[in-house]
Design an enzyme around this catalytic site. Sequence first.
Site, PDB file in Angstrom:
ATOM      1  CG  HIS A 134      -3.599   2.218  -9.432  1.00  0.00           C
ATOM      2  ND1 HIS A 134      -4.916   2.035  -9.072  1.00  0.00           N
ATOM      3  CD2 HIS A 134      -3.030   2.954  -8.447  1.00  0.00           C
ATOM      4  CE1 HIS A 134      -5.136   2.634  -7.915  1.00  0.00           C
ATOM      5  NE2 HIS A 134      -4.018   3.199  -7.504  1.00  0.00           N
TER       6      HIS A 134
ATOM      7  CG  HIS B 225      -1.944   1.108   1.228  1.00  0.00           C
ATOM      8  ND1 HIS B 225      -2.202   1.925   0.150  1.00  0.00           N
ATOM      9  CD2 HIS B 225      -2.768   1.554   2.218  1.00  0.00           C
ATOM     10  CE1 HIS B 225      -3.125   2.808   0.469  1.00  0.00           C
ATOM     11  NE2 HIS B 225      -3.481   2.612   1.721  1.00  0.00           N
TER      12      HIS B 225
ATOM     13  CG  ASP C 286       3.132   4.683  -4.926  1.00  0.00           C
ATOM     14  OD1 ASP C 286       2.984   5.404  -3.924  1.00  0.00           O
ATOM     15  OD2 ASP C 286       2.347   3.759  -5.221  1.00  0.00           O
TER      16      ASP C 286
END
Length: 377
Positions: free
Chosen positions: A262, A222, A313
């Site tokens: 994703h 996560h 990210d």
Amino acid sequence: MSTAIAPKGLEGIVATTSSICWIDGDAGVLSYRGIDIHELAQRSTFEECTYLLWFGKLPNASELADFNRHLSAARELNPKIIDLLRSVPTDATPMQVLRTAVSLLSIYDADEADCSHDANVRKSFRLTAQIPMIVALFDRIRKGKSLVEADKSLTHAANFLWMLNGEKPSDTATRAFDIALILHADHELNASTFAARVIAATLADIHSAITGAIGALKGPLHGGANEATMRLLYAIDKAGADPVEYVKQMFAEKKKISGFGHRVYHTEDPRATHLRRMSDELGKAAGNTKWFDLSRKIELFVKQEKKLNANVDFYSASTYTTLGIDIDLFTPIFAVSRISGWAAHVIEQHDDNRLIRPRADYTGPAYPATYTPIEKR
């Protein structure tokens, strides 16, 4: 009651109704209360977005000024929290410390036992102000640096950078960090938000829900992807390797490249669009585009080779590094932003609550299984 079996990981399952965040994974759309993330990143501030998430509308000038006063006034920590930060081992991870400190905050919160709407809002102000203070202060303590007092005249983003680094940030750094906070503020029912709502649904207090959310965020699937991305960039730089050849070898060894793909988005993560630009602009402003250049070469190769898009990210790693932020602070900074969304979801859950209690698809021995006495086993 439906007995339909949910797919592994609850992928594609709609678990609740919410008016906070809407995502269209096929079109690459993320919106807060219906307002597109691109517009918010270009025109808004973290404070304004937090108001939007909590109260369901954009504030007028007076409402925003009042919101800012409440948020800056909440930049205070009980001395016992400072004692905790000083007492833990300096090699403790910032996420361990943040999780523990947020749990302790509840003991010293006057509204701890009150889960009414107004009390939840008051506690949300305090948590949103206190979490970045905890992250910044522990980082200075573990490095043997003097503590920096909060500056209540600064914006939320600027105050965090000030307390972390001990010097007033540039306008460029402040705006870049503010945009990063906006982009990470909410993302529907991700793992940490879902954990917070499950806890809140038991009518537990908001501190319990946020502590649980931080626990979920701590997991590498996560909150840790940008840390892994930056470690990859460091490894490539240390080896003096060509980034494309390095990643090509990783693919050959069946190793995963963090920061790509994703669960929800089937096109580019809209947050990555802004972080890519920010990484480039910050690198140019600092006179060092090395991390952006390495990232860009990797991104183009992975997209060509694996048809995978960079996610939020990937470029947050080089953005935070260029801002002078240590790798192990990346995930705590995620919490610095996401507390705004977590709080919105806890408030929404408590305002119209029903205990979240799904069922499991049993795959054990067939019923009725026979009990065998111990002497016959």
